[in-house]
Design an enzyme around this catalytic site. Structure first.
Site, short mmCIF file in Angstrom:
data_model
loop_
_atom_site.label_atom_id
_atom_site.label_comp_id
_atom_site.label_asym_id
_atom_site.label_seq_id
_atom_site.Cartn_x
_atom_site.Cartn_y
_atom_site.Cartn_z
N HIS B 263 0.68 -1.15 -0.11
CA HIS B 263 -0.06 -0.03 -0.04
C HIS B 263 0.89 1.35 -0.13
CE1 HIS B 263 0.50 -0.66 4.44
NE2 HIS B 263 0.37 0.75 4.60
N ASP B 299 0.92 -7.91 2.61
CA ASP B 299 1.03 -6.58 2.01
C ASP B 299 2.40 -6.22 1.82
OD1 ASP B 299 0.78 -3.80 1.39
OD2 ASP B 299 -0.54 -3.32 3.22
N SER B 372 4.44 1.78 8.06
CA SER B 372 4.15 0.79 7.34
C SER B 372 5.55 0.48 6.43
CB SER B 372 2.84 0.91 6.33
OG SER B 372 1.67 0.84 7.14
#
Lengths: 110, 457
Positions: B263, B299, B372
Site C-alpha cells: 500500500h 501486504d 508501514s
C-alpha cells in the site's frame, strides 16, 4: 526492573518532587500542580514545568509568546502566588531514620 | 488487611517530607525547543495536534485553557525552596548530573519519573516511574514512548546509561494527532534548559553567580569514550519510501533492494524515491519490481535501487520468534520527512501460526501511519523479525490503537528474497499471492472456522 535500572531509579526518586501553586488567601480558587526535579539541596533549587504559573502571570499567557521572551523574572507573576514543593525521603534522612531504629548496643550471639 | 488501627503506614512505605514553601526565581524557555516545536507541530500541522497539560482551573474556558497550555509548552520555572530547621540532615549540593544534548542515540532506554495528577495524591503517585526509549529528537525537542500522564509535566527523564543522569524534562505528557493518541511523550532536553537558566539567573540577579553555579553542569564523556553513543546499529536500518504522493517506511535487505508495503508502492515498475537519514542522508531513485496483489494477505512490495545504500546496515533475518521478547519498531510514522525515523519499543505480544508456520506477528510498540513497511527488530539481537504492515482501527468507533499492530514475519519472505537476490527471479515472491485460505482468514482478523462446514447433501 533489573540491575540496569537500579541507579536510574534511585537517581529519579532522589530528584523527583511535586510542585503546587495556589493563591494566598483564596484556597477555594483551587491550586495547580505538576512534577519537578530537585537540582540542588541546601540551598534547595527545583526545576518544574512553567504551565502552572500561567494563571498567575500579570500580563496573561501572552507574555510567554511575546517576541524574544525566553525568560521572565519572578515579578512577572502576581504577589498572591504561593508555592509548595514536596518530595519523598532523601537518602540522608532514610539513613538517619535507620540509625534511629538501630539501638546503640546489641548482644551478638557468639 | 492493613496496618493496625491508629498506626499510619504510608501506602508506598516511604514517608513523604512535609510540603516546603518555595519562591519563584524565574520562568524560562528554550528558544531552540520552541523553534523545533513550531517546525514539527506548527503551521499547517497545528490543526492536527493536541497536547495534554496541567489540570485546568474551573474558571477558564476550555479553548482559553488549551491556548494557555500551548503557550506554556516548553516553559519551565526555577524555584528556590525556603530553608527549614530539618535541613541540617539533608545533603548539600547537586542532586543530579546532566547529559549533554545529543549524547543519547535513538533507541536508548529512558526512565521517566513524575507524579501523575501532580499534588492531587502524592502519597500514591509521587515519583511514579515509566520506562521507554528515546524515540526521536529534533535539537532539544525529544520524544519518548515512556507513558506519562497529566501532572508529570516537569518531571525528570533519566538515562539507564550513563546510569541515572538527567536527560530531559517532560514538556507534554500526551500527544494526539488527528484525534488519535500517538503514545509518545514530548520532552525538552535538560542541558539547554539549565544553560538558559544559568544565563537568565545571572542576567536578572547580578549577585546570583554563586546560585547559578549550583545548577548542575553537563557531564563530560568519561576519558577516551566517544561523546555520542552510536546506539543500536539496527536503528539506522529504516528508510523513507516515497511513491508518487504516498510515503511510508522500508528496510534494506540488500545494498540495492528495499522491502516495503504494497500500500506504499502498489504498482510494479512505478518509480520510487528512497531516503536514508543515517549514517548520512542519501536520496536514491529506484522502481517497484514486485508488489503483491490486493487479494494477497501479505501486504509487501520490493524495490530495486539505482545505487547502493551506502552505510545503511543490512539486518540479519531472524529464524525464530519468541513471544514476550523485547522488540523495537523503526519507522517514519508521525513525522514523515520532517524528522528522521522514530524508534518505539515494546514486546512481541503474539506469534500467530497456521499449520505451525508463523504468519503474523503482533507487538506492543507504538506504530503510527507512515510506519508501514518499516522493520521490526529483536531489541537484543538486532535481528530483523518482520515488516510492519498496520496498526489497529476499530471500525465501529474509528479509534486507532497504535500499540496493537501487525507485522509480516520475515520467515515468510526470506526464501523468496534470497531467490530474487541470487537470480533476480520473482517466482518465490509471486507465491505470496497464493497464500492458503487460513492465512487470509488470519489477516482479515476473522475467526478461523473450527472445521470446514459440512455439506448437507
Amino acid at each position: 526492573m533489573g540491575r540496569q535500572w537500579g541507579p536510574a531509579m534511585r537517581a529519579a526518586e532522589q530528584a523527583g518532587c511535586v510542585v503546587s501553586a495556589s493563591r494566598a488567601g483564596r484556597p477555594k480558587a483551587g491550586s495547580w500542580s505538576c512534577s519537578g526535579v530537585i537540582l540542588s539541596r541546601r540551598p534547595g533549587l527545583v526545576l518544574c514545568h512553567g504551565g502552572i504559573f500561567t494563571p498567575f502571570l500579570r500580563a496573561g499567557s501572552g507574555a510567554l509568546t511575546a517576541t524574544g521572551a525566553s525568560f521572565l523574572s519572578s515579578d512577572s507573576c502576581g504577589d498572591d502566588l504561593r508555592l509548595n514543593v514536596q518530595w519523598g525521603p532523601t537518602a540522608a534522612n532514610t539513613e538517619s531514620r535507620a540509625e534511629q531504629s538501630r539501638p546503640g548496643l546489641c548482644t551478638p550471639q557468639c | 488487611a492493613g496496618p493496625e488501627p491508629g498506626r499510619y503506614a504510608p501506602p508506598r512505605g516511604r514517608p513523604m517530607q512535609p510540603p516546603r514553601s518555595a519562591e519563584l526565581l524565574l520562568l524560562l524557555s528554550c528558544p531552540a525547543f520552541r523553534a523545533h516545536f513550531a517546525r514539527l507541530f506548527g503551521g499547517e500541522a497545528a490543526e492536527q495536534w493536541r497536547f495534554a497539560s496541567v489540570a485546568p482551573d474551573d474558571e477558564v474556558s476550555e479553548e482559553e485553557e488549551e491556548e494557555d497550555q500551548l503557550r506554556a509548552l516548553g516553559w519551565f520555572a526555577l524555584l528556590r525552596v525556603r530553608p527549614s530547621p530539618e535541613e541540617e540532615v539533608e545533603e548539600r549540593g547537586p542532586v543530579v548530573a546532566v547529559t549533554p544534548l545529543g549524547a543519547l542515540p535513538k533507541g536508548a532506554p529512558l526512565l521517566a519519573c513524575g507524579s501523575p495528577f501532580g499534588a492531587f495524591c502524592p502519597d500514591i503517585f509521587l515519583n511514579t516511574l515509566s520506562r521507554g526509549v528515546l524515540s526521536n529528537s529534533a535539537g532539544p525537542l525529544l520524544l519518548t514512548d515512556a507513558r506519562c500522564l497529566p501532572g508529570t509535566e516537569g518531571g525528570g527523564v533519566f538515562a539507564a546509561r550513563p546510569a541515572g543522569v538527567l536527560v530531559a524534562l517532560v514538556a507534554a505528557p500526551l500527544c494526539w494527532k488527528a484525534r488519535e493518541w500517538v503514545g509518545l511523550t514530548l520532552l525538552c532536553a535538560a542541558a539547554p534548559v539549565l544553560c538558559a537558566a544559568r544565563a537568565a539567573l545571572c542576567h536578572l540577579h547580578p549577585g546570583a553567580a554563586a546560585l547559578a553555579d549550583l545548577l548542575p553542569h553537563e557531564m563530560g564523556a568519561p576519558w577516551g569514550l566517544p561523546l555520542r553513543d552510536p546506539g543500536p546499529p539496527w536503528a539506522a536500518a529504516a528508510v523513507l519510501v516515497e511513491c508518487g504522493t504516498v510515503w511510508g517506511s522500508g528496510v534494506a535487505v540488500a545494498p540495492r533492494v528495499v522491502v516495503t508495503c504494497r500500500h506504499v508502492a502498489p504498482r510494479e515498475a512505478a518509480k520510487v524515491l528512497v531516503r536514508s537519514t543515517t549514517p548520512k542522508s542519501a536520496i536514491i531513485w529506484g522502481h517497484v519490481v514486485f508488489a503483491t496483489q490486493e487479494t494477497s494477505p501479505y501486504d509487501i512490495a520490493l524495490l530495486s535501487l539505482e545505487e547502493d545504500l551506502d552505510g545503511v546496515p543490512i539486518p540479519v533475518p531472524a529464524e525464530h520468534f519468541h513471544e514476550g521478547e523485547a522488540v523495537s519498531v523503526v519507522g517514519f510514522g508521525v513525522f514523515g520527512q520532517a524528522c528522521g525515523p522514530s524508534v518505539t519499543s515494546g514486546i512481541l505480544s503474539a506469534v500467530v501460526q497456521v499449520d505451525d508456520t508463523p504468519v503474523m506477528l503482533q507487538t506492543t510498540c507504538a506504530v503510527h501511519g507512515g510506519s508501514s513497511g518499516g522493520p521490526l527488530f529483536s531489541t537484543c539481537s538486532g535481528d530483523l523479525l518482520g515488516i510492519v504492515a498496520s496498526n489497529t482501527r476499530d471500525n465501529n468507533t474509528g479509534a486507532t490503537y497504535p500499540h496493537l499492530n501487525f507485522s509480516i514475519p520475515i520467515t515468510v519472505l526470506q526464501p523468496a528474497l534470497q531467490r530474487y537476490s541470487r537470480t533476480g527471479d520473482l517466482g518465490g515472491l509471486r507465491q505470496l499471492d497464493h497464500a492458503a485460505e487460513p492465512v487470509r482468514v488470519v489477516w482479515r482478523l476473522q475467526r478461523p472456522l473450527a472445521e470446514a462446514p459440512r455439506s448437507k447433501l
